[in-house]
Scaffold this active site. Structure first.
Site, PDB file in Angstrom:
ATOM      1  N   GLN A 144    -103.341 -23.391  43.834  1.00 42.91           N
ATOM      2  CA  GLN A 144    -103.622 -22.138  44.552  1.00 42.91           C
ATOM      3  C   GLN A 144    -104.286 -21.154  43.598  1.00 42.91           C
ATOM      4  O   GLN A 144    -104.701 -20.078  44.004  1.00 42.91           O
ATOM      5  CB  GLN A 144    -102.321 -21.521  45.068  1.00 42.91           C
ATOM      6  N   VAL A 156    -106.899 -19.352  40.971  1.00 44.36           N
ATOM      7  CA  VAL A 156    -108.349 -19.159  40.975  1.00 44.36           C
ATOM      8  C   VAL A 156    -108.855 -18.969  39.543  1.00 44.36           C
ATOM      9  O   VAL A 156    -109.982 -18.566  39.322  1.00 44.36           O
ATOM     10  CB  VAL A 156    -108.726 -17.940  41.860  1.00 44.36           C
ATOM     11  N   HIS A 166    -107.762 -21.889  46.901  1.00 46.06           N
ATOM     12  CA  HIS A 166    -108.053 -20.469  47.148  1.00 46.06           C
ATOM     13  C   HIS A 166    -109.318 -19.974  46.458  1.00 46.06           C
ATOM     14  O   HIS A 166    -109.509 -18.772  46.301  1.00 46.06           O
ATOM     15  CB  HIS A 166    -106.837 -19.612  46.726  1.00 46.06           C
ATOM     16  N   CYS A 209    -126.868 -14.708  52.904  1.00 41.20           N
ATOM     17  CA  CYS A 209    -127.524 -16.027  52.860  1.00 41.20           C
ATOM     18  C   CYS A 209    -126.613 -17.103  52.283  1.00 41.20           C
ATOM     19  O   CYS A 209    -126.968 -18.267  52.270  1.00 41.20           O
ATOM     20  CB  CYS A 209    -128.846 -15.956  52.088  1.00 41.20           C
ATOM     21  N   CYS A 253    -131.681 -12.443  48.621  1.00 47.21           N
ATOM     22  CA  CYS A 253    -131.946 -11.692  49.863  1.00 47.21           C
ATOM     23  C   CYS A 253    -131.488 -10.235  49.795  1.00 47.21           C
ATOM     24  O   CYS A 253    -131.680  -9.489  50.757  1.00 47.21           O
ATOM     25  CB  CYS A 253    -131.281 -12.407  51.039  1.00 47.21           C
ATOM     26  N   THR A 303     -94.819 -21.859  41.957  1.00 45.46           N
ATOM     27  CA  THR A 303     -95.249 -21.163  43.175  1.00 45.46           C
ATOM     28  C   THR A 303     -94.034 -20.698  43.965  1.00 45.46           C
ATOM     29  O   THR A 303     -93.040 -21.424  44.053  1.00 45.46           O
ATOM     30  CB  THR A 303     -96.165 -22.039  44.069  1.00 45.46           C
ATOM     31  N   SER A 304     -94.142 -19.489  44.538  1.00 42.74           N
ATOM     32  CA  SER A 304     -93.041 -18.976  45.356  1.00 42.74           C
ATOM     33  C   SER A 304     -92.974 -19.720  46.687  1.00 42.74           C
ATOM     34  O   SER A 304     -92.004 -19.568  47.428  1.00 42.74           O
ATOM     35  CB  SER A 304     -93.214 -17.468  45.584  1.00 42.74           C
ATOM     36  N   ASN A 359     -89.797 -24.359  38.544  1.00 41.93           N
ATOM     37  CA  ASN A 359     -90.053 -22.941  38.799  1.00 41.93           C
ATOM     38  C   ASN A 359     -89.069 -22.078  38.014  1.00 41.93           C
ATOM     39  O   ASN A 359     -87.943 -22.483  37.756  1.00 41.93           O
ATOM     40  CB  ASN A 359     -89.931 -22.640  40.302  1.00 41.93           C
TER      41      ASN A 359
HETATM   42  P1  OAD Z   1     -96.340 -16.029  43.285  1.00 43.69           P
HETATM   43  O1  OAD Z   1     -96.525 -14.870  42.385  1.00 43.69           O
HETATM   44  O2  OAD Z   1     -95.983 -15.773  44.698  1.00 43.69           O
HETATM   45  O3  OAD Z   1     -95.191 -16.980  42.696  1.00 43.69           O
HETATM   46  C1  OAD Z   1     -95.177 -17.366  41.343  1.00 43.69           C
HETATM   47  C2  OAD Z   1     -93.906 -18.152  41.108  1.00 43.69           C
HETATM   48  O4  OAD Z   1     -93.947 -18.644  39.776  1.00 43.69           O
HETATM   49  C3  OAD Z   1     -92.627 -17.345  41.245  1.00 43.69           C
HETATM   50  O5  OAD Z   1     -91.690 -18.059  42.050  1.00 43.69           O
HETATM   51  C4  OAD Z   1     -92.107 -17.209  39.799  1.00 43.69           C
HETATM   52  O6  OAD Z   1     -90.691 -17.229  39.732  1.00 43.69           O
HETATM   53  C5  OAD Z   1     -92.684 -18.461  39.172  1.00 43.69           C
HETATM   54  N1  OAD Z   1     -92.927 -18.370  37.709  1.00 43.69           N
HETATM   55  C6  OAD Z   1     -93.284 -17.286  36.976  1.00 43.69           C
HETATM   56  N2  OAD Z   1     -93.489 -17.640  35.701  1.00 43.69           N
HETATM   57  C7  OAD Z   1     -93.241 -18.974  35.609  1.00 43.69           C
HETATM   58  C8  OAD Z   1     -93.296 -19.941  34.553  1.00 43.69           C
HETATM   59  N3  OAD Z   1     -93.644 -19.604  33.323  1.00 43.69           N
HETATM   60  N4  OAD Z   1     -92.971 -21.222  34.852  1.00 43.69           N
HETATM   61  C9  OAD Z   1     -92.624 -21.578  36.120  1.00 43.69           C
HETATM   62  N5  OAD Z   1     -92.563 -20.722  37.144  1.00 43.69           N
HETATM   63  C10 OAD Z   1     -92.880 -19.446  36.912  1.00 43.69           C
HETATM   64  O7  OAD Z   1     -97.659 -16.931  43.152  1.00 43.69           O
HETATM   65  P2  OAD Z   1     -98.188 -18.080  44.123  1.00 43.69           P
HETATM   66  O8  OAD Z   1     -97.062 -18.828  44.745  1.00 43.69           O
HETATM   67  O9  OAD Z   1     -99.202 -18.831  43.382  1.00 43.69           O
HETATM   68  O10 OAD Z   1    -103.417 -16.074  47.187  1.00 43.69           O
HETATM   69  O11 OAD Z   1     -98.905 -17.225  45.254  1.00 43.69           O
HETATM   70  C11 OAD Z   1     -99.588 -17.882  46.282  1.00 43.69           C
HETATM   71  C12 OAD Z   1    -100.808 -17.090  46.708  1.00 43.69           C
HETATM   72  O12 OAD Z   1    -100.418 -15.749  47.031  1.00 43.69           O
HETATM   73  C13 OAD Z   1    -101.841 -16.915  45.614  1.00 43.69           C
HETATM   74  O13 OAD Z   1    -102.708 -18.029  45.496  1.00 43.69           O
HETATM   75  C14 OAD Z   1    -102.591 -15.696  46.094  1.00 43.69           C
HETATM   76  C15 OAD Z   1    -101.436 -14.825  46.532  1.00 43.69           C
HETATM   77  O14 OAD Z   1    -101.713 -13.917  47.538  1.00 43.69           O
HETATM   78  C16 OAD Z   1    -104.715 -15.667  47.210  1.00 43.69           C
HETATM   79  O15 OAD Z   1    -105.190 -14.927  46.387  1.00 43.69           O
HETATM   80  C17 OAD Z   1    -105.476 -16.221  48.375  1.00 43.69           C
END
Ligand code: OAD
Length: 244
Positions: free
Chosen positions: A100, A102, A118, A129, A150, A188-189, A213
């Site tokens: 997820q 970028v 993403h 364009c 453009c 990821t959360s 996580n």
């Molecule tokens: P989040 O910020 O929602 O979640 C990050 C997760 O990583 C949390 O559960 C933290 O506890 C955990 N975390 C933090 N540091 C860590 C580490 N060193 N090792 C392991 N875990 C750790 O981020 P995402 O789940 O990636 O979308 O968020 C999903 C999407 O929401 C993103 O891609 C973005 C955002 O809106 C877009 O920009 C389209």
């Protein structure tokens, strides 16, 4: 840290591995996450920055924010978690890394088969364009970029709220999730869909699912193994314990 026999066996025997990563895997590199207490969504409002209407009404503000994030990413390096996944790919028969993120750090760590759900901070394109316009230069005179082809507004190649994921990429990710033996979900959360559905598809299809996580998440109770801690520490240890 000790790992269960089942987790180690799953790594040793898996022929097809799929991985989903989120912002947490890049946290130890110094890239802010989104939903942690010091994350991006605690400081900035998604509705003012990460959607198309916000961009049309204030492209300069949106570009300032993305330029700030690009500068952070340019100044950091992949960490031990990214490197461990690149190593795992080299030693796997079939490996799909779905991210997820970028920030492009998986590619910089050497990962090859990466599906960016993403988008990518370093890419941009013209909203009129649709030509790729990656060489964005911002200045006082040009606080947001215009298309060299453009003259249309150029936007970051990021999936904003309310937008579809890039064509075909989610289908490839779903396919990898539904056909793997081992699925790792890391940093990821697991609250943003459709990405958050991928570990559940994998589980339903019979894969062994390991979550790594910093804290328990929405899906911790659904996975086979939930490893709590930093991915940059746990991943290298898990690979070592599995004989990689
Ligand atoms: P989040 O910020 O929602 O979640 C990050 C997760 O990583 C949390 O559960 C933290 O506890 C955990 N975390 C933090 N540091 C860590 C580490 N060193 N090792 C392991 N875990 C750790 O981020 P995402 O789940 O990636 O979308 O968020 C999903 C999407 O929401 C993103 O891609 C973005 C955002 O809106 C877009 O920009 C389209």
């Amino acid at each position: 840290m000790t790992f269960s026999k089942a987790a180690i066996k799953s790594l040793q025997t898996a022929k097809k591995i799929a991985v989903l990563t989120g912002a947490g895997i890049s946290a130890e590199s110094g890239v802010p996450t989104f939903r942690d207490p010091d994350g991006l969504w605690a400081k900035f409002k998604p509705e003012e920055l990460a959607n198309f209407d916000a961009f049309m009404s204030n492209p300069q503000l949106v570009w300032e924010w993305y330029e700030h994030r690009r500068e952070i990413v340019r100044s950091v390096q992949p960490n031990a978690g990214h490197l461990a996944l690149a190593q795992l790919e080299k030693q796997s028969e079939q490996f799909t890394l779905i991210t997820q993120n970028v920030d492009g750090l998986h590619h910089r760590a050497g990962s090859q088969n990466v599906l960016e759900l993403h988008g990518n901070l370093m890419r941009s394109y013209c909203i009129d364009c649709r030509q790729r316009q990656d060489e964005v230069q911002l200045s006082k005179e040009h606080p947001f970029p215009l298309c060299s082809n453009c003259g249309g507004k150029v936007r970051p190649d990021i999936v904003w709220f309310g937008e579809m994921l890039p064509l075909g990429i989610f289908e490839d990710a779903e396919n990898a999730a539904r056909h793997c033996d081992l699925f790792l979900v890391i940093g990821t959360s697991a609250v943003v869909y459709p990405a958050a559905a991928l570990p559940l598809y994998a589980k339903k299809s019979g894969a062994f699912v390991i979550e790594i996580n910093a804290e328990p998440t929405e899906i911790s109770h659904l996975v086979d193994e939930s490893l709590l801690g930093l991915s940059g520490e746990i991943l290298p240890l898990l690979l070592e314990a599995s004989g990689f």
